[in-house]
Each structure stands twice: as C-alpha cells, then as structure tokens.
Design a protein around this motif. Sequence first.
Motif, PDB file in Angstrom:
ATOM      1  N   HIS A  57     -10.641  12.448  15.165  1.00 52.27           N
ATOM      2  CA  HIS A  57     -10.946  11.491  16.231  1.00 52.27           C
ATOM      3  C   HIS A  57     -10.165  11.897  17.489  1.00 52.27           C
ATOM      4  O   HIS A  57      -9.061  11.433  17.739  1.00 52.27           O
ATOM      5  CB  HIS A  57     -10.583  10.074  15.799  1.00 52.27           C
ATOM      6  N   ILE A  58     -10.753  12.787  18.287  1.00 50.65           N
ATOM      7  CA  ILE A  58     -10.078  13.379  19.443  1.00 50.65           C
ATOM      8  C   ILE A  58     -10.267  12.517  20.684  1.00 50.65           C
ATOM      9  O   ILE A  58     -11.362  12.018  20.953  1.00 50.65           O
ATOM     10  CB  ILE A  58     -10.595  14.807  19.688  1.00 50.65           C
ATOM     11  N   GLN A  59      -9.186  12.372  21.432  1.00 49.47           N
ATOM     12  CA  GLN A  59      -9.196  11.638  22.698  1.00 49.47           C
ATOM     13  C   GLN A  59      -8.762  12.575  23.822  1.00 49.47           C
ATOM     14  O   GLN A  59      -8.161  13.628  23.578  1.00 49.47           O
ATOM     15  CB  GLN A  59      -8.244  10.439  22.630  1.00 49.47           C
ATOM     16  N   ILE A  60      -9.045  12.183  25.051  1.00 48.04           N
ATOM     17  CA  ILE A  60      -8.564  12.914  26.241  1.00 48.04           C
ATOM     18  C   ILE A  60      -7.578  12.002  26.958  1.00 48.04           C
ATOM     19  O   ILE A  60      -7.943  10.895  27.374  1.00 48.04           O
ATOM     20  CB  ILE A  60      -9.719  13.297  27.181  1.00 48.04           C
ATOM     21  N   ASN A  61      -6.325  12.446  27.108  1.00 44.68           N
ATOM     22  CA  ASN A  61      -5.346  11.598  27.771  1.00 44.68           C
ATOM     23  C   ASN A  61      -5.422  11.737  29.293  1.00 44.68           C
ATOM     24  O   ASN A  61      -6.261  12.471  29.827  1.00 44.68           O
ATOM     25  CB  ASN A  61      -3.923  11.893  27.255  1.00 44.68           C
ATOM     26  N   GLN A  62      -4.532  11.060  29.993  1.00 46.91           N
ATOM     27  CA  GLN A  62      -4.559  11.044  31.452  1.00 46.91           C
ATOM     28  C   GLN A  62      -4.268  12.403  32.068  1.00 46.91           C
ATOM     29  O   GLN A  62      -4.637  12.669  33.214  1.00 46.91           O
ATOM     30  CB  GLN A  62      -3.554  10.009  31.973  1.00 46.91           C
ATOM     31  N   GLU A  63      -3.625  13.277  31.320  1.00 46.19           N
ATOM     32  CA  GLU A  63      -3.307  14.615  31.806  1.00 46.19           C
ATOM     33  C   GLU A  63      -4.418  15.615  31.513  1.00 46.19           C
ATOM     34  O   GLU A  63      -4.282  16.796  31.822  1.00 46.19           O
ATOM     35  CB  GLU A  63      -1.997  15.105  31.180  1.00 46.19           C
ATOM     36  N   GLY A  64      -5.505  15.145  30.911  1.00 48.43           N
ATOM     37  CA  GLY A  64      -6.613  16.037  30.595  1.00 48.43           C
ATOM     38  C   GLY A  64      -6.410  16.841  29.325  1.00 48.43           C
ATOM     39  O   GLY A  64      -7.119  17.823  29.085  1.00 48.43           O
ATOM     40  N   LYS A  65      -5.452  16.425  28.482  1.00 52.85           N
ATOM     41  CA  LYS A  65      -5.193  17.128  27.229  1.00 52.85           C
ATOM     42  C   LYS A  65      -5.907  16.431  26.080  1.00 52.85           C
ATOM     43  O   LYS A  65      -6.049  15.213  26.067  1.00 52.85           O
ATOM     44  CB  LYS A  65      -3.692  17.179  26.941  1.00 52.85           C
ATOM     45  N   LEU A  66      -6.334  17.223  25.104  1.00 47.26           N
ATOM     46  CA  LEU A  66      -6.942  16.665  23.903  1.00 47.26           C
ATOM     47  C   LEU A  66      -5.841  16.184  22.959  1.00 47.26           C
ATOM     48  O   LEU A  66      -4.849  16.893  22.732  1.00 47.26           O
ATOM     49  CB  LEU A  66      -7.807  17.717  23.205  1.00 47.26           C
ATOM     50  N   VAL A 106      -4.861  13.736  19.221  1.00 49.01           N
ATOM     51  CA  VAL A 106      -5.222  12.999  18.009  1.00 49.01           C
ATOM     52  C   VAL A 106      -4.052  12.095  17.681  1.00 49.01           C
ATOM     53  O   VAL A 106      -2.941  12.584  17.422  1.00 49.01           O
ATOM     54  CB  VAL A 106      -5.510  13.950  16.828  1.00 49.01           C
ATOM     55  N   GLN A 107      -4.249  10.794  17.742  1.00 48.01           N
ATOM     56  CA  GLN A 107      -3.182   9.819  17.529  1.00 48.01           C
ATOM     57  C   GLN A 107      -1.982  10.142  18.418  1.00 48.01           C
ATOM     58  O   GLN A 107      -0.828  10.125  17.984  1.00 48.01           O
ATOM     59  CB  GLN A 107      -2.760   9.780  16.062  1.00 48.01           C
ATOM     60  N   ASN A 108      -2.269  10.454  19.680  1.00 47.81           N
ATOM     61  CA  ASN A 108      -1.266  10.769  20.708  1.00 47.81           C
ATOM     62  C   ASN A 108      -0.534  12.088  20.476  1.00 47.81           C
ATOM     63  O   ASN A 108       0.439  12.385  21.172  1.00 47.81           O
ATOM     64  CB  ASN A 108      -0.234   9.635  20.831  1.00 47.81           C
ATOM     65  N   HIS A 109      -0.994  12.891  19.526  1.00 48.63           N
ATOM     66  CA  HIS A 109      -0.432  14.225  19.309  1.00 48.63           C
ATOM     67  C   HIS A 109      -1.351  15.259  19.972  1.00 48.63           C
ATOM     68  O   HIS A 109      -2.566  15.223  19.776  1.00 48.63           O
ATOM     69  CB  HIS A 109      -0.304  14.534  17.817  1.00 48.63           C
TER      70      HIS A 109
END
Length: 249
Positions: free
Chosen positions: A102-111, A113-116
């Motif tokens: 379950h991959i997310q994109i954070n505010q810095e544009g990094k991928l 998973v559970q904030n890792h």
Amino acid sequence: MEKAIYESMNAAIKLLDKQAVIANNLANISTVGFKESFNFFIKDKNVRNLYKTYDQDVREYYNFYPGVLIHTQRKLDLVIKDNGWLAIKDINGQEAYTKNGHIQINQEGKLTVQNHEVIGNHGNIKIPNNVNLKISSNGIIKKINKTKDSIIESTIGSLKLVRLPNNNLIQKENGLFYLKKDNLNKYNNILHDSSVRIQTEMLEASNVNPTKNMIDMISNARQFEMNMKIISICDQNTEYANQLFNINN
C-alpha cells in the motif's frame, strides 16, 4: 516439590510468551501483508539447569503463505508475488523488507509504506506533482502523458525488489522483516532481483487465521491456569508439612 514449582513456573512463563505472539497476530488481522508468527520450544539435551531438566530453546517461525488478494483498483497498490519482497528504509535508515504494497506519496514526493521510504533500484525515487503513474510488473515506475494523438511514457524510477530465503528473515517490533545477524555478511549487498514480479491495483491481506489463533489462546490460558494450580497445591503441601513438623516438635 521445588522441581515441580520450578517446572510449572517455567511452563507458565513460556505460555505467556506464546500468548503475546498470538495477541500480536490477532491485533494485525487487518494489517496489509502481515505474516502470522508462532513460537516453537525445542529441548536442548546438552544444557541442564539447576533442577537437572533440559533447557528449551525458543525459536520464532513465520507463516509466509500468501494472504487473500484484495482488488483495490488503485494504481499505487501492489502485491509482491511469491517469495519476493519490497525493500524499504526503517526510521534508522536500515534496509528492511515488507509484503505491504500500500504505497503512498508524501509531501516531499517520495514513495512510502507506513511512513517508511521505499528504496529505489537505481537511487532515490522522486515523484513529480500531478502526474499519472504506472508501475509495471517488474517494478519500473513510469509517468504517463496523454495527448490528442498519442500516449507518451517516461521512466521515473524503479522499485527495489529482492528475493531471499524465508528462513533467513526475522521480524522486529516495527513489523518489518530483516536479515538474521548471522546472514548479514553473506547478504551484505542485496541486489535487485529482476525476476521478482508484482501485480498492481491489488493488496495482499494478512494471512492470520483468527479461528486458529483464538483456539490456541484459549488452550494456552487453560494450561496457564493448570500450572498456577500446581504451584498453589505445592505451596499448600509445603504449608501442611510445616504445620506437621511444628506439631511433632
């Protein structure tokens, strides 16, 4: 008498350890990619304790059987097939492995998973703002630009996918898997495995069997009560013996 108390207390402590593992399994029933764990107690005939009984070595094992696949229709959700793993960084920057896709994109544009942060095969992955993404079955991430006449795909980066024998992995409290210490030198530089395949728009659910774990929890609780009762009986017998000794004197 002392031997019975010692063995009952030792058994009760191990049952509490088992209960902690089961409780962790049940708490992660809904955690994506979670792998069920369990303890085995193996007698070591070469080591004897104070009461001349064999010591037991506790070994943790994991059920790596795949969980149920869930269709999400989300492009950044993925399943890592077979014994492949997705490489990520923990909070200390150490490489770890997960089945959670379950991959997310954070505010810095990094991928993430559970904030890792997800590790790229060829360095860090930077996702531009407001782009359509596509992840191929080999982990390559592409940006899709649609025009009136054509669709243009350009590569942004690639996921680091690895394949390791399951018996070389150990799970830590953060839920991530790592290489066992005795295998760190052997696999010091773990390379991307191009044979690992993923499937997008799907997630792998936890493989915890709630019915089995609940039955094991009830069984352990009853065994714990039995050991506590043995300790109580031994304590009562000691008290009765002391009373008789005082009467005879």
